[in-house]
Write a protein that holds these residues in place. Sequence first.
Motif, PDB file in Angstrom:
ATOM      1  N   ARG A  11      32.334  35.165  33.793  1.00 28.88           N
ATOM      2  CA  ARG A  11      31.710  35.993  32.751  1.00 28.88           C
ATOM      3  C   ARG A  11      30.289  35.527  32.461  1.00 28.88           C
ATOM      4  O   ARG A  11      29.405  36.325  32.167  1.00 28.88           O
ATOM      5  N   ARG A  12      30.046  34.225  32.525  1.00 28.40           N
ATOM      6  CA  ARG A  12      28.709  33.713  32.208  1.00 28.40           C
ATOM      7  C   ARG A  12      27.664  34.203  33.206  1.00 28.40           C
ATOM      8  O   ARG A  12      26.475  34.181  32.917  1.00 28.40           O
ATOM      9  N   ALA A  13      28.144  34.645  34.384  1.00 29.57           N
ATOM     10  CA  ALA A  13      27.204  35.155  35.386  1.00 29.57           C
ATOM     11  C   ALA A  13      26.953  36.640  35.213  1.00 29.57           C
ATOM     12  O   ALA A  13      26.153  37.233  35.919  1.00 29.57           O
ATOM     13  N   LEU A 112      29.993  32.241  26.012  1.00 31.01           N
ATOM     14  CA  LEU A 112      28.597  32.566  25.775  1.00 31.01           C
ATOM     15  C   LEU A 112      28.475  33.624  24.685  1.00 31.01           C
ATOM     16  O   LEU A 112      29.066  34.702  24.774  1.00 31.01           O
ATOM     17  N   ALA A 113      27.721  33.337  23.644  1.00 29.48           N
ATOM     18  CA  ALA A 113      27.642  34.245  22.494  1.00 29.48           C
ATOM     19  C   ALA A 113      26.994  35.567  22.844  1.00 29.48           C
ATOM     20  O   ALA A 113      27.244  36.581  22.186  1.00 29.48           O
ATOM     21  N   ASP A 118      36.017  37.603  27.499  1.00 28.69           N
ATOM     22  CA  ASP A 118      36.850  38.084  28.604  1.00 28.69           C
ATOM     23  C   ASP A 118      38.148  38.699  28.115  1.00 28.69           C
ATOM     24  O   ASP A 118      38.715  39.571  28.775  1.00 28.69           O
ATOM     25  N   ASP A 119      38.665  38.210  26.993  1.00 30.83           N
ATOM     26  CA  ASP A 119      39.931  38.695  26.452  1.00 30.83           C
ATOM     27  C   ASP A 119      39.664  39.370  25.112  1.00 30.83           C
ATOM     28  O   ASP A 119      38.831  38.899  24.329  1.00 30.83           O
ATOM     29  N   THR A 120      40.358  40.469  24.845  1.00 32.66           N
ATOM     30  CA  THR A 120      40.098  41.235  23.628  1.00 32.66           C
ATOM     31  C   THR A 120      40.585  40.522  22.372  1.00 32.66           C
ATOM     32  O   THR A 120      40.127  40.831  21.269  1.00 32.66           O
TER      33      THR A 120
END
Length: 417
Positions: A11-13, A112-113, A118-120
């Motif tokens: 996700r950070r990418a 990362l703010a 990734d999860d709801t």
Amino acid sequence: MNENERGGPSRRALIGWGGAGLALGAAAAGGGVALSDDGPDPAPAGSGGAVEFHGAHQAGIATPVQDRLHFAAFDVKTEDRAEFVQLLKDWTAAARLMAAGKPVGEGAYGGLAEAPPDDTGEALGLNPSRLTLTVGFGPSLFERFGLADRRPAALTDLPKFPGDNLDRSRTGGDLCVQACADDPQVAVHAIRNLARIGFGKVAVRWSQLGFGKTSSTTPDAQTPRNLMGFKDGTRNIAGTETARLDRHVWVSASDGDAKSTWMTGGSYLVARRIRMNIETWDRTSLQEQEDVFGRDKGEGAPVGKAKEHDAPFLKAMKPDAHVRLAHPDSNGGITILRRGYSFTDGTDGLGRLDAGLFFLAYQRDVREGFIPLQRRLAAHDALNEYIQHVGSAVFAVPPGVRDSHDWWGRTLFSKEA
């Protein structure tokens, strides 16, 4: 974790991902998904614990029926076969984690703010609640991705039955996901996350929430009641009856022809949204209600018998009684595994409840199961005065995910398989 299980970059990418949620019938914004094994250990069985995700058959069919349902049918939006296959792999990896009570990817917080989580997050702190996720492929999927010659003959389009009043917005779908759990929030969370992962590749066509299971696959459990107040599923196939499951539910390697061998170990699902005329039924005499079903309302015993599980004497029932018409002895032995749920979706704008049964039935061949049975019921069943079929779909449910390297639909999409 290997690359296949992760199903995509971190996700950070991917700072540009969208976020949001899933309301009934609408997919959220989102993107690819990164998966990890971080999260709470599964709760022990019997206390809302985890159901084994891997196996020869998908969980959620013969599995003991949970209390709640969130069912969603999806339309495929991508034309890229490789992209769709990757989605199935991503979905499998996410489902594997959610079934164990673990969050998807890096979780719902702490990352990362500037990026969506990734999860709801609405299942944080909840145990797995016996969550099962079951995937099926609709007939229309085989018009895509060069799959026309892989469509099993048993996956036939359902005919129009007498009395059908189908709403197109609640009918069909390229694929489906059936999420069952003892906690409704866990079931909704699962569908919501899969819809988010699939954004841009699939979109929710329609969905249905269900409560109050109307059939049981557990032989020693109390038989549940439907919204008409009658016990339902007295003679349903139990998850422990392996011989009956092999005969009536699981597809065999000897079924069909070469183009359908990928379905070995799978099953065929018919989903029907059945509206009940609750207000009319509630003004009907008890005697007529019992005559319509062919069972007494208190014990659930067949006409002339004392106990629910006493063998019915069909000729003692009225010729149009539901039990008499639906019984295997009246239909050449036709037997299906029912897994339905009650629903109540507000009112119809005329002061009447929009309520009824979301009927789910698994069988080895739709042509030899639901279709001939429903033709008989649609033509003669006294219950038709009080119900109407308003939504419909049929799906091929592939075999189970066998291990951590397997994925939903591998036998259909993988040339090696």
